[in-house]
Design a protein around this motif. Structure first.
Motif, PDB file in Angstrom:
ATOM      1  N   ASP A 227      19.830 -12.155 -19.829  1.00  8.92           N
ATOM      2  CA  ASP A 227      20.085 -11.630 -21.171  1.00  8.92           C
ATOM      3  C   ASP A 227      19.036 -10.622 -21.607  1.00  8.92           C
ATOM      4  N   LEU A 228      17.778 -10.885 -21.269  1.00  7.21           N
ATOM      5  CA  LEU A 228      16.675  -9.980 -21.556  1.00  7.21           C
ATOM      6  C   LEU A 228      15.857  -9.810 -20.291  1.00  7.21           C
ATOM      7  N   ALA A 229      15.081  -8.728 -20.219  1.00 11.07           N
ATOM      8  CA  ALA A 229      14.183  -8.490 -19.088  1.00 11.07           C
ATOM      9  C   ALA A 229      12.894  -7.881 -19.621  1.00 11.07           C
ATOM     10  N   ILE A 230      11.770  -8.325 -19.068  1.00 11.63           N
ATOM     11  CA  ILE A 230      10.476  -7.820 -19.528  1.00 11.63           C
ATOM     12  C   ILE A 230       9.615  -7.473 -18.322  1.00 11.63           C
ATOM     13  N   GLY A 231       8.784  -6.461 -18.476  1.00 12.60           N
ATOM     14  CA  GLY A 231       7.765  -6.183 -17.489  1.00 12.60           C
ATOM     15  C   GLY A 231       6.557  -7.059 -17.741  1.00 12.60           C
ATOM     16  N   SER A 232       5.928  -7.513 -16.678  1.00 11.92           N
ATOM     17  CA  SER A 232       4.773  -8.394 -16.815  1.00 11.92           C
ATOM     18  C   SER A 232       3.569  -7.811 -16.084  1.00 11.92           C
ATOM     19  N   ARG A 233       2.484  -7.642 -16.834  1.00  9.32           N
ATOM     20  CA  ARG A 233       1.225  -7.203 -16.232  1.00  9.32           C
ATOM     21  C   ARG A 233       0.395  -8.387 -15.752  1.00  9.32           C
ATOM     22  N   LEU A 234       0.824  -9.606 -16.087  1.00 11.42           N
ATOM     23  CA  LEU A 234       0.050 -10.803 -15.765  1.00 11.42           C
ATOM     24  C   LEU A 234       0.638 -11.586 -14.601  1.00 11.42           C
TER      25      LEU A 234
ATOM     26  N   ALA B  38       5.636 -21.025 -25.270  1.00  8.30           N
ATOM     27  CA  ALA B  38       6.291 -19.899 -24.603  1.00  8.30           C
ATOM     28  C   ALA B  38       6.062 -19.991 -23.096  1.00  8.30           C
ATOM     29  N   ARG B  39       7.087 -19.685 -22.320  1.00 10.09           N
ATOM     30  CA  ARG B  39       6.980 -19.742 -20.869  1.00 10.09           C
ATOM     31  C   ARG B  39       6.972 -18.354 -20.230  1.00 10.09           C
ATOM     32  N   PHE B  40       7.274 -17.300 -20.977  1.00  4.81           N
ATOM     33  CA  PHE B  40       7.169 -15.962 -20.419  1.00  4.81           C
ATOM     34  C   PHE B  40       5.694 -15.576 -20.344  1.00  4.81           C
ATOM     35  N   SER B  41       5.364 -14.681 -19.420  1.00  7.65           N
ATOM     36  CA  SER B  41       3.952 -14.455 -19.107  1.00  7.65           C
ATOM     37  C   SER B  41       3.310 -13.320 -19.892  1.00  7.65           C
ATOM     38  N   ASP B  42       4.076 -12.343 -20.355  1.00  5.45           N
ATOM     39  CA  ASP B  42       3.470 -11.170 -20.988  1.00  5.45           C
ATOM     40  C   ASP B  42       4.355 -10.715 -22.147  1.00  5.45           C
ATOM     41  N   ALA B  43       3.923 -11.016 -23.362  1.00  2.00           N
ATOM     42  CA  ALA B  43       4.753 -10.721 -24.534  1.00  2.00           C
ATOM     43  C   ALA B  43       4.656  -9.271 -24.977  1.00  2.00           C
ATOM     44  N   GLN B  44       3.523  -8.619 -24.767  1.00  2.06           N
ATOM     45  CA  GLN B  44       3.274  -7.330 -25.391  1.00  2.06           C
ATOM     46  C   GLN B  44       3.380  -6.140 -24.453  1.00  2.06           C
ATOM     47  N   CYS B  45       3.802  -6.343 -23.219  1.00  5.84           N
ATOM     48  CA  CYS B  45       3.981  -5.202 -22.323  1.00  5.84           C
ATOM     49  C   CYS B  45       5.085  -4.297 -22.870  1.00  5.84           C
ATOM     50  N   GLY B  46       4.769  -2.997 -23.011  1.00  5.33           N
ATOM     51  CA  GLY B  46       5.725  -2.060 -23.587  1.00  5.33           C
ATOM     52  C   GLY B  46       6.770  -1.604 -22.595  1.00  5.33           C
ATOM     53  N   PHE B  47       7.544  -2.581 -22.086  1.00  2.00           N
ATOM     54  CA  PHE B  47       8.526  -2.276 -21.039  1.00  2.00           C
ATOM     55  C   PHE B  47       9.536  -3.418 -21.030  1.00  2.00           C
ATOM     56  N   LYS B  48      10.620  -3.267 -21.817  1.00  5.25           N
ATOM     57  CA  LYS B  48      11.566  -4.367 -21.995  1.00  5.25           C
ATOM     58  C   LYS B  48      12.991  -3.828 -22.058  1.00  5.25           C
ATOM     59  N   ALA B  49      13.954  -4.732 -21.828  1.00  4.91           N
ATOM     60  CA  ALA B  49      15.370  -4.373 -21.905  1.00  4.91           C
ATOM     61  C   ALA B  49      16.158  -5.588 -22.388  1.00  4.91           C
ATOM     62  N   ILE B  50      17.313  -5.319 -22.986  1.00  5.16           N
ATOM     63  CA  ILE B  50      18.163  -6.374 -23.524  1.00  5.16           C
ATOM     64  C   ILE B  50      19.615  -5.928 -23.447  1.00  5.16           C
ATOM     65  N   ARG B  51      20.518  -6.859 -23.233  1.00  8.41           N
ATOM     66  CA  ARG B  51      21.943  -6.551 -23.295  1.00  8.41           C
ATOM     67  C   ARG B  51      22.347  -6.333 -24.762  1.00  8.41           C
ATOM     68  N   ARG B  52      23.246  -5.389 -24.986  1.00  7.55           N
ATOM     69  CA  ARG B  52      23.623  -5.058 -26.368  1.00  7.55           C
ATOM     70  C   ARG B  52      24.345  -6.213 -27.055  1.00  7.55           C
ATOM     71  N   ASP B  53      25.165  -6.984 -26.316  1.00  6.26           N
ATOM     72  CA  ASP B  53      25.851  -8.094 -26.958  1.00  6.26           C
ATOM     73  C   ASP B  53      24.872  -9.172 -27.392  1.00  6.26           C
ATOM     74  N   VAL B  54      23.747  -9.302 -26.672  1.00  7.42           N
ATOM     75  CA  VAL B  54      22.704 -10.247 -27.079  1.00  7.42           C
ATOM     76  C   VAL B  54      21.933  -9.694 -28.267  1.00  7.42           C
TER      77      VAL B  54
END
Length: 488
Positions: free
Chosen positions: A138-145, A174-190
């Motif tokens: 549903d969402l995707a994030i880049g992680s520097r950690l 929270a279980r995701f590793s990097d909240a503030q990395c400026g590199f994210k994507a999301i599906r429009r329906d979500v």
């Protein structure tokens, strides 16, 4: 927190269709504020990368939020000269406000954003959006950690980033590793359902969106990235950190109070193995047993402490009744929230009333045990009383769990009723029509013919009611190896 209405259950994740039409598959938003020097080389480099490596039509949207230099002129010139570039002008600052506004107005099924300094290696862009295109996430994030990430930045920023994510793990689980990395994507329906629940308009926007998505059971895909920090970044670290901590407190308070309607984000997984009917395996039983045992153990200790205190100035029967009453109220509240996942204040009074009935049964068991002990020994020792009470409470605990599961907090989905449990699976939830109102989506190198024009809007006017409920399918994307034009 926001409590305004949002659309209902999300459709099941499916592939987007690939074909020939004018709607871009991907809309990459670049939020900017006074970036007149970096904007043009950033956009041109990103455009060149997407033209050579991305197999579907795309759009690059410059989200200018109240720049006071020549950034708006640079954005307008790029939008006029490059067909796949569009501009958006907001009259108020705030990265979160810019992203919410542009994402809400976009017609692309996949929405992404990246910082204007392009600190992230662009070769990670296709791996970022591919799980969303395929319907896997549903969402995707880049992680520097992540362990395989390769990051070049100073020790100060490294320490702040890791400390902040440790705070998120400790306070918001929270279980995701990097909240503030400026590199994210999301599906429009979500995004259609999630964004109305996100309140922050600044740098905490990312964290709030991810925490709510994770708590609602949405799938977040992480991509290790190569990152080179921008030494000329204009981010005010102290102010940003202070605002983030305030946001963590606000979100934690809202989650603890159950004021967020996260059940709106429940997605009906049509192919989820947990939806399959398996004989003699009640759904959720194992998790509920673990939660009930933990709450029960703590309640028993609480009860024994209360009994010992009340026994100092009252008889055994009175002390037992008072201790059991207080601990029963606490036990019902804890099981309601932790074991059976009921949020909010709805039916709380009824649940406590039913819990008191269960308390009465437990009182009868323990009081009967004490009466039998007193009749047998006359004046039993305090340690003997405690031992008898422990045994009686164990029997009452088993009965309490069965009554809680079957009567006080039943799974109303099994009987067709509405459930108040957050982020549980709804196999019987109505799914959206699989007939997509979108036209088939183009593959590269078909040029995008109708870019939208540079537009000025006021913050808060983003949602234009153009959302369409759709289930979208895609063919697998064609992988590409590396970006030879990337100097890193």
């Amino acid at each position: 927190m926001r409590t305004d209405s949002s659309p209902g259950t999300l459709p099941a994740r499916e592939h987007l269709p690939a074909g020939n039409a004018g709607t871009p598959v991907l809309d990459v938003v670049i939020p900017v504020y006074n970036e007149e020097k970096d904007l043009q080389p950033c956009v041109l480099r990103l455009h060149d990368h997407l033209t050579r490596t991305f197999p579907y039509a795309f759009r690059i949207t410059i989200a200018d939020n109240a720049s006071t230099d020549s950034t708006p002129l640079v954005a307008a010139r790029l939008a006029a000269e490059v067909p796949e570039v569009a501009g958006f002008r907001l009259e108020q600052k705030g990265r979160g406000r810019a992203l919410r506004t542009v994402w809400s107005a976009s017609d692309a099924p996949i929405l992404a954003y990246m910082d204007v300094d392009l600190s992230t290696d662009l070769n990670a862009l296709l791996p970022l959006v591919a799980p969303l295109i395929s319907g896997h996430s549903d969402l995707a994030i880049g992680s520097r950690l992540a362990r395989t990430s390769r990051v070049v930045r100073g020790p100060k920023r490294e320490f702040i980033s890791r400390a902040y994510n440790m705070i998120l793990r400790g306070s918001l689980q929270a279980r995701f590793s990097d909240a503030q990395c400026g590199f994210k994507a999301i599906r429009r329906d979500v995004a259609q359902v999630l964004l109305p629940l996100v309140e922050d308009t600044g740098w905490f926007f990312d964290t709030e969106m991810l925490v709510l998505a994770e708590r609602a059971g949405l799938r977040i895909h992480e991509v290790p990235v190569d990152w080179v920090d921008d030494p000329d970044s204009t981010v005010h670290i102290v102010k940003t950190a202070t605002d983030d901590l305030k946001g963590v407190w606000r979100i934690g308070k809202a989650l603890a109070g159950g004021s967020l309607p996260l059940d709106r984000l429940t997605r009906p997984f049509g192919d989820d193995p947990r939806d399959r009917d398996i004989q003699d395996v009640p759904k959720g039983l194992a998790r509920q047993l673990v939660g009930f045992c933990v709450v029960g153990g703590l309640s028993t200790l609480f009860y024994l402490v209360l009994y010992s205190v009340f026994r100092q100035f009252s008889g055994s029967q009175v002390a037992n009744a008072l201790a059991l009453l207080v601990s029963a109220i606490a036990n019902t509240a804890a099981n309601r929230r932790l074991t059976f996942g009921v949020r909010g204040r709805g039916c709380a009074v009824r649940h406590q009333a039913q819990g008191l009935v269960v308390f009465g049964i437990g009182l009868a068991l323990t009081s009967g045990s004490l009466a039998a002990l007193n009749a047998a020994t006359g004046d039993p020792a305090h340690s003997t009383e405690l031992a008898v009470l422990i045994a009686a409470n164990l029997a009452a605990t088993v009965l309490r769990f069965l009554l809680f599961r079957a009567w006080v907090f039943p799974d109303r989905r099994e009987s067709g009723g509405e459930s108040t449990v957050v982020a549980t699976h709804h196999p019987s939830s109505p799914t959206y029509s699989t007939t997509a109102p979108y036209a088939p989506l183009p593959q590269r190198p078909v040029p995008y013919q109708q870019p939208y024009q540079t537009t000025q809007v006021r913050a808060g006017e983003a949602a234009d009611g153009s959302w369409r409920d759709a289930t979208m399918r895609l063919q697998p994307v064609r992988p590409h190896d590396t970006d030879p034009g990337d100097p890193r």
